[in-house]
Structure formats: structure tokens, C-alpha cells
Design an enzyme around this catalytic site. Structure first.
Site, short mmCIF file in Angstrom:
data_model
loop_
_atom_site.label_atom_id
_atom_site.label_comp_id
_atom_site.label_asym_id
_atom_site.label_seq_id
_atom_site.Cartn_x
_atom_site.Cartn_y
_atom_site.Cartn_z
N GLU A 30 0.66 -0.89 0.15
CA GLU A 30 0.38 0.08 -0.20
C GLU A 30 0.63 1.94 -0.22
O GLU A 30 1.03 1.57 1.17
CB GLU A 30 -0.84 -0.60 0.89
CG GLU A 30 -1.76 1.14 1.00
CD GLU A 30 -2.93 1.06 2.14
OE1 GLU A 30 -3.51 1.61 2.09
OE2 GLU A 30 -2.32 1.00 3.42
N HIS B 4 -10.00 -0.30 0.34
CA HIS B 4 -11.05 0.74 1.08
C HIS B 4 -12.14 1.45 0.98
O HIS B 4 -11.99 2.70 0.72
CB HIS B 4 -10.67 1.74 2.61
CG HIS B 4 -8.49 2.23 2.22
ND1 HIS B 4 -8.85 3.16 1.42
CD2 HIS B 4 -7.74 1.78 2.84
CE1 HIS B 4 -7.90 3.84 1.31
NE2 HIS B 4 -7.33 2.68 2.13
N ARG C 47 -22.45 14.65 -11.28
CA ARG C 47 -21.77 15.59 -12.86
C ARG C 47 -20.30 14.90 -12.77
O ARG C 47 -19.75 14.75 -13.86
CB ARG C 47 -21.91 16.56 -13.10
CG ARG C 47 -22.93 16.89 -13.43
CD ARG C 47 -22.84 18.60 -13.18
NE ARG C 47 -24.39 19.22 -13.69
CZ ARG C 47 -25.44 20.00 -12.38
NH1 ARG C 47 -24.74 20.36 -10.90
NH2 ARG C 47 -26.74 20.61 -12.83
N ASP D 74 -16.07 -0.29 9.74
CA ASP D 74 -16.54 -0.86 11.46
C ASP D 74 -17.04 0.94 12.07
O ASP D 74 -17.45 1.22 13.34
CB ASP D 74 -14.58 0.18 12.16
CG ASP D 74 -14.39 1.31 11.23
OD1 ASP D 74 -14.97 2.16 10.16
OD2 ASP D 74 -13.32 2.13 11.92
N ASP E 49 -8.16 -3.35 7.79
CA ASP E 49 -6.67 -1.95 7.83
C ASP E 49 -6.22 -1.76 9.05
O ASP E 49 -5.78 -0.67 9.75
CB ASP E 49 -7.77 -0.55 7.05
CG ASP E 49 -6.93 0.31 6.88
OD1 ASP E 49 -5.36 0.01 7.09
OD2 ASP E 49 -6.93 1.30 6.63
N LEU F 232 -7.95 9.99 9.87
CA LEU F 232 -7.44 8.63 9.81
C LEU F 232 -6.29 7.92 9.52
O LEU F 232 -5.90 8.26 8.52
CB LEU F 232 -8.80 8.21 9.81
CG LEU F 232 -10.05 8.13 9.84
CD1 LEU F 232 -11.40 8.01 9.35
CD2 LEU F 232 -10.80 7.98 12.16
#
Length: 385
Positions: A134, A221, A232, A253, A279, A311
Site C-alpha cells: 500500500e 478501502h 456530474r 467499522d 486496515d 484517520l
């Protein structure tokens, strides 16, 4: 030794089997049938009356747990993470990296590759199936807490360096398809057998489509670290939600996405293309405090993991995610279990071994209450927790 496992019901997860008998030899299922079909062979009996058998869960995006981080890339770190996962029914996973300097990333990949590669006999532990990379091939605009100075333009050459460092154990790569070099990198990843997952991306609708055309087959995610959906300007989310060939995962979660948003996601992707991930970071199953995420100091309080007010992963467990799907979306246990078993196994191409309870598959099971609580986890026919 022959082991016979019986219970009230079994989720394959494609179907229910009432009063099942599962026969295990040398860690593999040799027979699976209703008890009424034939007499059970002689052997050790594991009987779970009033409980439900299901395939062991698979988490394809997890950074750590039990106070340890996957990027430590040490035997002791993975041992603690893997024992903690078993407590929550997880029998296989992809240890997941975060963006760091190239030197640190290569060192982590090297360490993880050496631990994943050899055939380990880790009784009572979840199995690391490969690495989820990641970052660093992600968008500056949607990087989340990934360090901006360590982001890297994607290229086949850069991926090859990481691939070699991991000894060929990278199984999934999160990538922003709008970046220069992304198309070529996704195409090269496909030749390596690496699944490219669209994520941490500010891609337009067309840019996301181009990523899929190049070979991307998954999304990381969903909703988090993605260009917002607009009527649009549907952007990457419009593609992820409408494309029937693309699987997508979500952090269920109740913090990363609203329960209503989870419900919309499940309706869009359906029971066969949605995947649950955690995660989760090192703080999982630990008291509130400060914990590491690839070297970042993350503050954890009341279930929220934050770095500089953003987060930064979660303390979610996969069994809790399944129960949240049941609560938030009203799904039955059998449906919700599929999102953490068969679907991730299909994405990784390992249904001949995992994700489905059937003859010839590994005897990796979770024993659940009707409400989805984990009572026991079984690995290779042995109770692991």
C-alpha cells in the site's frame, strides 16, 4: 490421525449444511456431508453442538495487531500478529506495508519475503499468503497519512525493485491510476501475478477506467482516500461501484464509512464482489494509547486511530466487521461470512485451498455462534485458540 468435526450447521459459504460432519486427514478435508448421509469414520472427535462451522477468514489488508507492526518484518512481530488474528477467526492474511522511504520499504519487503517464502509450520497461527504493497504509488491529494516525501511515481522499474526485495511475494498493490506511469506499472504487475488495486486516488472516471483496462481488478478501502462521488463527476467511485468485473473492499467499522454508506456499497457490489478488510494497525486488541503504523505515531482512542487529525488505519477485527454487516445492512450470517472468506480467496485465486469448505481444501475453519462470535478457530484440523 483422522479428525471428525461436527456441529449444528456449516456455512460453505455458498450453502448451509445442517448437522454436518467434516472429516480431516493430514490437515485437509477428505469428506464433508450431513451426518445423516453416512456414519462418521473412527477418529478424534471435535463436536460443537449449537455452533456453526465456516471457512477461516482471510484479511487482505492489515498492518498489524497485538502491539506489533507488519513493517517490523520480524519473526516475533508476525508471530504475535498471527496469534492475535486467530482469536478473531482469521486463518490467512496479507501483511500490508505503508509508504516509507525506499530503503525502509525494501528492508521491510526483504524481511517479510523471507518469512513468507519458506513453508512454515506455524501451528496455531494465521498464514501470511503474501504482501499487500500500500504505497508508495499513490496520489498526493489522497495520500491520507502516507508521508508525502516518500511517495513515488509508479514505474515497472520501481515495482521490479520491490518485487525482487520481497522475493516475489507481493500479491497485491494499491495504486492511483491517474499517476504518470501507472498504466505501464499495472500492466507489468499483471505479468508478475500481482493484483493491482485502485486506491488512494483522485482519479477521474476515465482515468479509473484506464486503470482497469490496464489490468487493475480491485479497489482499496472504498470511499476512503478517493475522489468524492458527484452526480456530474462520478470519478473513481463511480467506476468502482458500477463495474461488475471489479471487486472492492471496505472498512466496515462504522467510523471509516457511515452504516448507510456501507449498505449502499453492498447493494452496488453485491454478495460476490464485496470484500471486508480491517486496515487494522498495531493497536488492535490493545488499550488506548500511541501506537506505530509503519513508523508513524498514531493516537488511538475510543476505536479511532488518528495521525495529525486524520484517520490512520483501524482497530477493527474481521469478525466484528462481519457482525457489523449483519447489524448495519441486515445481512444474514451466511451472506456476511462470504465477504471475508470466498470473495477474498477468489480475488487472490486460491479457492482450491482456502475460502471454501469442500473436499480437498485446507481444514482451516472458524467455529461461530449464531450471532457471529468466534468460539474457536481451527487450523489444519487442530484447535488454535
Amino acid at each position: 490421525m483422522t479428525t471428525v468435526i461436527t456441529a449444528s450447521r456449516l456455512i460453505t459459504p455458498i450453502e448451509w449444511i445442517e448437522s454436518p460432519t467434516v472429516v480431516v486427514e493430514d490437515g485437509y478435508i477428505t469428506a464433508l456431508r450431513p451426518r445423516s448421509d453416512a456414519e462418521a469414520p473412527a477418529g478424534r472427535l471435535l463436536d460443537f453442538p449449537d455452533l456453526i462451522l465456516a471457512p477461516g477468514f482471510i484479511d487482505i489488508h492489515i498492518h498489524g495487531g497485538a502491539g506489533r507492526d507488519a513493517m517490523e518484518a520480524s519473526e516475533s512481530a508476525l508471530a504475535q500478529i498471527e496469534r492475535q488474528l486467530v482469536k478473531h477467526g482469521v486463518t490467512a492474511y496479507l501483511p500490508t506495508t505503508v509508504t516509507a522511504s525506499q530503503e525502509k520499504t525494501v528492508k521491510a519487503l526483504d524481511g517479510l519475503g523471507k518469512l513468507i517464502g519458506p513453508a512454515k509450520k506455524n501451528q496455531g497461527r494465521a498464514a501470511a499468503l503474501g504482501i499487500h504493497l500500500e504505497g508508495p504509488f499513490i496520489s498526493h491529494e489522497k495520500r491520507g497519512v502516507h508521508p508525502p516525501q516518500d511517495l513515488l511515481a509508479p514505474s515497472p522499474q520501481a515495482l521490479e525493485r520491490f518485487w525482487q526485495a520481497s522475493a516475489g511475494t507481493i500479491r497485491m498493490m494499491t495504486i492511483a491510476p491517474e499517476l504518470v506511469g501507472a498504466t505501464e506499472t499495472i500492466q507489468y504487475a499483471r505479468t508478475l501475478g500481482v493484483h493491482s488495486s485502485l486506491g488512494h486516488s483522485n482519479a477521474t472516471y476515465q482515468e479509473a477506467q484506464s486503470g482497469i483496462a490496464a489490468g487493475a481488478d480491485h479497489a482499496t478501502h472504498t470511499f476512503n482516500a478517493m475522489r468524492a462521488l458527484d452526480h456530474r463527476d462520478p470519478g473513481i467511485l463511480g467506476v468502482v461501484l458500477e463495474n461488475d468485473e471489479l471487486t472492492a473492499d471496505i472498512i466496515a467499522d462504522g467510523i471509516h464509512v457511515h452504516p448507510s454508506t456501507l449498505n449502499l456499497f453492498l447493494r452496488a457490489k453485491g454478495a460476490d464482489r464485496a470484500i471486508l478488510i480491517t486496515d487494522a494497525i498495531s493497536a488492535t486488541d490493545m488499550p488506548d494509547g500511541v501506537y506505530s503504523l509503519g513508523g508513524l505515531e498514531v493516537q488511538v482512542s475510543d476505536g479511532r486511530c488518528e495521525y495529525q487529525s486524520k484517520l490512520a488505519g483501524s482497530v477493527l477485527t474481521l469478525d466484528r466487521a462481519i457482525r457489523n454487516v449483519m447489524t448495519f445492512a441486515g445481512w444474514k450470517l451466511q451472506q456476511a461470512v462470504r465477504l471475508a472468506t470466498l470473495n477474498p480467496a477468489q480475488r487472490l485465486g486460491i479457492t482450491d485451498q482456502r475460502g471454501l469448505l469442500a473436499r480437498g481444501r485446507r481444514a482451516d475453519l472458524v467455529v461461530l455462534t449464531p450471532e457471529g462470535q468466534v468460539a474457536h478457530t481451527i487450523i489444519g484440523g487442530e484447535i488454535a485458540n
